[in-house]
Scaffold this motif. Structure first.
Motif, PDB file in Angstrom:
ATOM      1  N   ARG A  30       0.841  -1.197   0.000  1.00  0.00           N
ATOM      2  CA  ARG A  30       0.000   0.000   0.000  1.00  0.00           C
ATOM      3  C   ARG A  30       0.883   1.257   0.000  1.00  0.00           C
ATOM      4  O   ARG A  30       1.917   1.293   0.653  1.00  0.00           O
ATOM      5  CB  ARG A  30      -0.905   0.041   1.234  1.00  0.00           C
ATOM      6  CG  ARG A  30      -1.890   1.223   1.236  1.00  0.00           C
ATOM      7  CD  ARG A  30      -2.875   1.173   2.408  1.00  0.00           C
ATOM      8  NE  ARG A  30      -2.229   1.332   3.692  1.00  0.00           N
ATOM      9  CZ  ARG A  30      -2.368   0.468   4.694  1.00  0.00           C
ATOM     10  NH1 ARG A  30      -3.105  -0.610   4.546  1.00  0.00           N
ATOM     11  NH2 ARG A  30      -1.757   0.668   5.830  1.00  0.00           N
ATOM     12  N   ASN A  32       0.911   4.968   1.247  1.00  0.00           N
ATOM     13  CA  ASN A  32       0.227   5.848   2.204  1.00  0.00           C
ATOM     14  C   ASN A  32       0.372   7.307   1.758  1.00  0.00           C
ATOM     15  O   ASN A  32       0.043   7.630   0.624  1.00  0.00           O
ATOM     16  CB  ASN A  32       0.774   5.606   3.597  1.00  0.00           C
ATOM     17  CG  ASN A  32       0.391   4.229   4.117  1.00  0.00           C
ATOM     18  OD1 ASN A  32      -0.627   3.656   3.736  1.00  0.00           O
ATOM     19  ND2 ASN A  32       1.216   3.680   4.986  1.00  0.00           N
ATOM     20  N   SER A  53      -3.685   8.770   1.731  1.00  0.00           N
ATOM     21  CA  SER A  53      -4.253   7.668   0.958  1.00  0.00           C
ATOM     22  C   SER A  53      -5.759   7.791   0.810  1.00  0.00           C
ATOM     23  O   SER A  53      -6.348   7.219  -0.114  1.00  0.00           O
ATOM     24  CB  SER A  53      -3.903   6.327   1.606  1.00  0.00           C
ATOM     25  OG  SER A  53      -4.416   6.288   2.928  1.00  0.00           O
ATOM     26  N   ASN A  73      -5.246   5.554  -6.548  1.00  0.00           N
ATOM     27  CA  ASN A  73      -4.699   4.463  -5.734  1.00  0.00           C
ATOM     28  C   ASN A  73      -4.646   3.143  -6.493  1.00  0.00           C
ATOM     29  O   ASN A  73      -3.831   2.278  -6.165  1.00  0.00           O
ATOM     30  CB  ASN A  73      -5.508   4.305  -4.453  1.00  0.00           C
ATOM     31  CG  ASN A  73      -5.291   5.453  -3.485  1.00  0.00           C
ATOM     32  OD1 ASN A  73      -4.279   6.135  -3.527  1.00  0.00           O
ATOM     33  ND2 ASN A  73      -6.265   5.685  -2.612  1.00  0.00           N
ATOM     34  N   ASN A  76      -1.313   3.456  -8.085  1.00  0.00           N
ATOM     35  CA  ASN A  76      -0.209   3.955  -7.236  1.00  0.00           C
ATOM     36  C   ASN A  76       0.448   5.178  -7.880  1.00  0.00           C
ATOM     37  O   ASN A  76       1.679   5.302  -7.916  1.00  0.00           O
ATOM     38  CB  ASN A  76       0.826   2.854  -6.987  1.00  0.00           C
ATOM     39  CG  ASN A  76       0.298   1.753  -6.081  1.00  0.00           C
ATOM     40  OD1 ASN A  76      -0.544   2.001  -5.222  1.00  0.00           O
ATOM     41  ND2 ASN A  76       0.779   0.547  -6.290  1.00  0.00           N
ATOM     42  N   GLU A 107       6.613   1.224   7.402  1.00  0.00           N
ATOM     43  CA  GLU A 107       6.506   2.108   6.254  1.00  0.00           C
ATOM     44  C   GLU A 107       7.903   2.582   5.829  1.00  0.00           C
ATOM     45  O   GLU A 107       8.740   2.899   6.672  1.00  0.00           O
ATOM     46  CB  GLU A 107       5.648   3.308   6.653  1.00  0.00           C
ATOM     47  CG  GLU A 107       5.275   4.246   5.539  1.00  0.00           C
ATOM     48  CD  GLU A 107       4.377   5.357   6.082  1.00  0.00           C
ATOM     49  OE1 GLU A 107       3.148   5.247   5.961  1.00  0.00           O
ATOM     50  OE2 GLU A 107       4.944   6.348   6.614  1.00  0.00           O
TER      51      GLU A 107
END
Length: 121
Positions: A30, A32, A53, A73, A76, A107
């Motif tokens: 993912r 963020n 996000s 999203n 990306n 992260e």
């Protein structure tokens, strides 16, 4: 590995528009927070705009009303629509992305290589 690549810079006259793109790819669970930074000649890198996000945005005062940050999203990818450009907007624009490479991992922060924006008067 994660790669972050910007595109869309160039030379434009004052009052013109450019659209920057930033694509993150690789081992991504993912993405963020993302953001655009710029570095003018002889100056430090500074934040221009950021987006979470969930689409919450934040702009510095000198671009409010002229620049719009957005993201997709599913790809990306982040964008920066720059309108009413001024010579003082000239600089190298960098993409910043905070990426999780797995659901349980921490992260990581990544930077793109930068794209040059030059606004002539």
């Amino acid at each position: 590995q994660v790669q972050v690549v910007e595109s869309g810079g160039g030379l434009v006259q004052a009052g013109g528009s450019l659209r920057l793109s930033c694509a993150a790819s690789g081992s991504i669970f993912r993405v963020n927070d993302m953001g655009w930074y710029r570095q003018a000649p002889g100056k430090q890198r500074e934040l221009v705009a950021a987006i979470t996000s969930t689409g919450i945005t934040n702009y510095v005062d000198f671009v409010k009303g002229r620049f719009t940050i957005s993201r997709d999203n599913t790809k990306n990818t982040m964008y920066l629509q720059m309108n009413s450009l001024k010579p003082e907007d000239t600089g190298v624009y960098y993409c910043n992305a905070h990426v999780m490479r797995s659901a349980w991992g921490r992260e990581y922060e990544y930077w793109g290589q930068g794209t040059q924006v030059t606004v002539s008067s």
